[in-house]
Design an enzyme around this catalytic site. Structure first.
Site, PDB file in Angstrom:
ATOM      1  N   SER A  29     -12.991 -70.917  -0.254  1.00 19.34           N
ATOM      2  CA  SER A  29     -14.299 -70.448  -0.457  1.00 19.34           C
ATOM      3  C   SER A  29     -14.997 -70.517  -1.692  1.00 19.34           C
ATOM      4  O   SER A  29     -14.084 -70.630  -2.761  1.00 19.34           O
ATOM      5  CB  SER A  29     -14.011 -68.953  -0.139  1.00 19.34           C
ATOM      6  OG  SER A  29     -13.636 -68.629   0.907  1.00 19.34           O
ATOM      7  N   HIS A  60     -18.112 -72.262   3.746  1.00 22.96           N
ATOM      8  CA  HIS A  60     -17.191 -73.432   4.522  1.00 22.96           C
ATOM      9  C   HIS A  60     -18.069 -74.163   5.337  1.00 22.96           C
ATOM     10  O   HIS A  60     -18.422 -73.804   6.489  1.00 22.96           O
ATOM     11  CB  HIS A  60     -16.145 -72.804   5.107  1.00 22.96           C
ATOM     12  CG  HIS A  60     -15.116 -72.064   4.444  1.00 22.96           C
ATOM     13  ND1 HIS A  60     -13.800 -72.479   4.076  1.00 22.96           N
ATOM     14  CD2 HIS A  60     -15.099 -70.771   3.716  1.00 22.96           C
ATOM     15  CE1 HIS A  60     -13.225 -71.633   3.336  1.00 22.96           C
ATOM     16  NE2 HIS A  60     -13.809 -70.537   3.109  1.00 22.96           N
ATOM     17  N   HIS A  82      -9.983 -70.338   9.736  1.00 25.37           N
ATOM     18  CA  HIS A  82      -9.275 -69.036   9.560  1.00 25.37           C
ATOM     19  C   HIS A  82      -8.955 -68.184  10.724  1.00 25.37           C
ATOM     20  O   HIS A  82      -9.684 -68.184  11.888  1.00 25.37           O
ATOM     21  CB  HIS A  82      -9.807 -68.202   8.671  1.00 25.37           C
ATOM     22  CG  HIS A  82     -10.486 -68.611   7.251  1.00 25.37           C
ATOM     23  ND1 HIS A  82     -11.537 -69.503   7.102  1.00 25.37           N
ATOM     24  CD2 HIS A  82      -9.892 -68.236   6.204  1.00 25.37           C
ATOM     25  CE1 HIS A  82     -11.824 -69.788   6.071  1.00 25.37           C
ATOM     26  NE2 HIS A  82     -10.873 -69.318   5.597  1.00 25.37           N
ATOM     27  N   TYR A  84      -8.813 -64.894  11.246  1.00 20.83           N
ATOM     28  CA  TYR A  84      -9.839 -63.899  11.256  1.00 20.83           C
ATOM     29  C   TYR A  84     -11.028 -64.474  11.968  1.00 20.83           C
ATOM     30  O   TYR A  84     -11.842 -63.815  12.499  1.00 20.83           O
ATOM     31  CB  TYR A  84      -9.956 -63.271   9.937  1.00 20.83           C
ATOM     32  CG  TYR A  84     -10.773 -64.193   9.123  1.00 20.83           C
ATOM     33  CD1 TYR A  84     -12.182 -64.654   9.296  1.00 20.83           C
ATOM     34  CD2 TYR A  84     -10.088 -64.306   7.829  1.00 20.83           C
ATOM     35  CE1 TYR A  84     -12.895 -65.110   8.113  1.00 20.83           C
ATOM     36  CE2 TYR A  84     -10.789 -65.122   6.838  1.00 20.83           C
ATOM     37  CZ  TYR A  84     -12.137 -65.465   7.064  1.00 20.83           C
ATOM     38  OH  TYR A  84     -12.728 -66.138   5.963  1.00 20.83           O
ATOM     39  N   GLU A  85     -11.435 -65.539  12.250  1.00 17.95           N
ATOM     40  CA  GLU A  85     -12.520 -66.022  13.014  1.00 17.95           C
ATOM     41  C   GLU A  85     -12.194 -66.045  14.402  1.00 17.95           C
ATOM     42  O   GLU A  85     -13.106 -66.356  15.251  1.00 17.95           O
ATOM     43  CB  GLU A  85     -12.748 -67.747  12.357  1.00 17.95           C
ATOM     44  CG  GLU A  85     -13.351 -67.769  11.163  1.00 17.95           C
ATOM     45  CD  GLU A  85     -13.759 -69.242  10.641  1.00 17.95           C
ATOM     46  OE1 GLU A  85     -14.674 -69.789  10.763  1.00 17.95           O
ATOM     47  OE2 GLU A  85     -12.723 -70.104  10.224  1.00 17.95           O
ATOM     48  N   ALA A 112      -9.624 -69.164  -2.330  1.00 23.55           N
ATOM     49  CA  ALA A 112     -10.051 -68.094  -3.464  1.00 23.55           C
ATOM     50  C   ALA A 112      -9.151 -66.971  -3.079  1.00 23.55           C
ATOM     51  O   ALA A 112      -8.707 -66.630  -1.912  1.00 23.55           O
ATOM     52  CB  ALA A 112     -11.405 -68.037  -2.944  1.00 23.55           C
ATOM     53  N   MET A 210      -6.577 -65.013   2.496  1.00 30.30           N
ATOM     54  CA  MET A 210      -6.722 -65.031   3.837  1.00 30.30           C
ATOM     55  C   MET A 210      -6.519 -66.214   4.354  1.00 30.30           C
ATOM     56  O   MET A 210      -7.054 -66.632   5.590  1.00 30.30           O
ATOM     57  CB  MET A 210      -7.917 -64.334   4.452  1.00 30.30           C
ATOM     58  CG  MET A 210      -8.318 -62.810   3.687  1.00 30.30           C
ATOM     59  SD  MET A 210      -9.864 -62.301   4.351  1.00 30.30           S
ATOM     60  CE  MET A 210     -10.073 -60.875   3.551  1.00 30.30           C
ATOM     61  N   SER A 211      -5.689 -67.271   3.853  1.00 31.38           N
ATOM     62  CA  SER A 211      -5.630 -68.515   4.321  1.00 31.38           C
ATOM     63  C   SER A 211      -4.307 -69.071   3.819  1.00 31.38           C
ATOM     64  O   SER A 211      -3.305 -68.605   3.152  1.00 31.38           O
ATOM     65  CB  SER A 211      -6.979 -69.351   3.737  1.00 31.38           C
ATOM     66  OG  SER A 211      -6.803 -69.561   2.338  1.00 31.38           O
ATOM     67  N   ASN A 234     -11.270 -62.286  -8.061  1.00 31.72           N
ATOM     68  CA  ASN A 234     -11.552 -60.855  -8.235  1.00 31.72           C
ATOM     69  C   ASN A 234     -10.163 -60.315  -8.431  1.00 31.72           C
ATOM     70  O   ASN A 234      -9.130 -60.918  -8.087  1.00 31.72           O
ATOM     71  CB  ASN A 234     -12.134 -60.244  -7.151  1.00 31.72           C
ATOM     72  CG  ASN A 234     -11.568 -60.349  -5.900  1.00 31.72           C
ATOM     73  OD1 ASN A 234     -11.673 -61.264  -5.031  1.00 31.72           O
ATOM     74  ND2 ASN A 234     -10.688 -59.642  -5.471  1.00 31.72           N
ATOM     75  N   HIS A 246     -17.568 -60.482  -0.243  1.00 34.67           N
ATOM     76  CA  HIS A 246     -17.289 -62.016  -0.034  1.00 34.67           C
ATOM     77  C   HIS A 246     -18.223 -62.537  -0.944  1.00 34.67           C
ATOM     78  O   HIS A 246     -18.090 -63.580  -1.604  1.00 34.67           O
ATOM     79  CB  HIS A 246     -17.653 -62.413   1.287  1.00 34.67           C
ATOM     80  CG  HIS A 246     -17.345 -63.820   1.766  1.00 34.67           C
ATOM     81  ND1 HIS A 246     -15.937 -64.439   1.516  1.00 34.67           N
ATOM     82  CD2 HIS A 246     -18.135 -64.639   1.918  1.00 34.67           C
ATOM     83  CE1 HIS A 246     -16.214 -65.566   1.811  1.00 34.67           C
ATOM     84  NE2 HIS A 246     -17.385 -65.959   2.121  1.00 34.67           N
TER      85      HIS A 246
END
Length: 272
Positions: A29, A60, A82, A84-85, A112, A210-211, A234, A246
């Site tokens: 990201s 992306h 991902h 989550y998609e 990220a 998350m990746s 962050n 995000h």
């Protein structure tokens, strides 16, 4: 499975005028602009590769770039897929297996991530030493194809020590202050709670995202060498003094992009 890999590989091969690069870079990201650093020879949208889902996440773009960077042939995923998609985790692994079938040897994963350490703040770069799969999912679940890899692959050294050393050396050459640490994977898309962050830290994690882990597992399974770098965007929940968004991930990624770019461009020639 092998048929899907070969179909995707053939579609990519048909678009190239030369051999597929031995090095593949996956951009996380906010890092998609690295595509501007590549001397492009071919651009293939994911939608034109059979079996490659189209990325739906801001930051992306969903394109496979083929060309050279630092005079090194490289294939670059400008945007990743991902879980989550809504993609099955096995489908997230399909691009990695496809690249291996095309002759790739090294996979560089960037992402990220949120920091679990106060001293590792936004804008920091963390070379990944190891990972924790906290998702409860694994891309190797299901029938195993022995032509791709072993049923029970060893995960003692997912992130190749020699590549880590070369990343750290590249960082020194670029006067970058790199950290090293363990990356913890959750599926998302919700950010972690403060209680989860405290638990992850006690488990030995230094950053969370998350990746990356599904791709790394798939890469080891099919015989690729793996390197990983997290761009810290962050502090995680409970450490940060504000709510996490995000948009913050993308904005810090954009501000710190040049550091990651310098690191990768210095690192690439050392691989071969």
């Amino acid at each position: 499975m092998n048929h899907d890999i070969q179909t995707a590989a053939n579609a990519i091969r048909d678009r190239l005028n030369a051999a597929f690069p031995k090095t593949v870079l996956v951009l996380g990201s906010g890092l998609g602009e690295f595509g501007d650093k590549i001397d492009i020879e071919a651009i293939i949208p994911y939608g034109e590769i059979p079996g490659f889902p189209v990325s739906t996440v801001s930051g992306h773009s969903g394109k496979l770039l083929i060309g050279t960077a630092s005079a090194v042939p490289v294939a670059c995923m400008q945007g990743r897929l991902h879980v989550y998609e809504g993609h099955p985790i096995q489908q997230v692994a399909l691009p990695i297996r496809t690249f291996r079938a095309l002759g790739a040897e090294t996979l560089i994963l960037t992402n990220a991530a949120g920091s679990l350490k106060k001293e590792m703040g936004p804008g920091s770069l963390m070379v990944i030493e190891d990972h924790i799969n906290a998702s409860g999912r694994n891309p190797l679940i299901g029938e195993n194809d022995e032509k791709i890899g072993l049923r029970f692959p060893d995960m003692s050294e997912v992130y190749a020590p020699e590549l880590r050393e070369k990343l750290l050396s590249a960082g020194t050459s670029e006067a970058l202050d790199l950290s090293t640490g363990t990356y913890l994977y959750t599926t998302g898309p919700s950010f972690e709670t403060p209680a989860e962050v405290r638990m992850f830290a006690k488990c030995g994690a230094d950053a969370v995202g998350m990746s990356t882990v599904p791709e790394a597992i798939a890469a080891i399974h099919c015989g690729l060498k793996v390197a990983g770098v997290s761009l810290i965007t962050n502090h995680a929940a409970g450490i940060a003094a504000h709510k996490i968004t995000h948009d913050e991930t993308l904005s810090v990624g954009a501000l710190s992009f040049e550091k990651m770019s310098r690191l990768i461009l210095r690192f690439l020639p050392s691989i071969n």
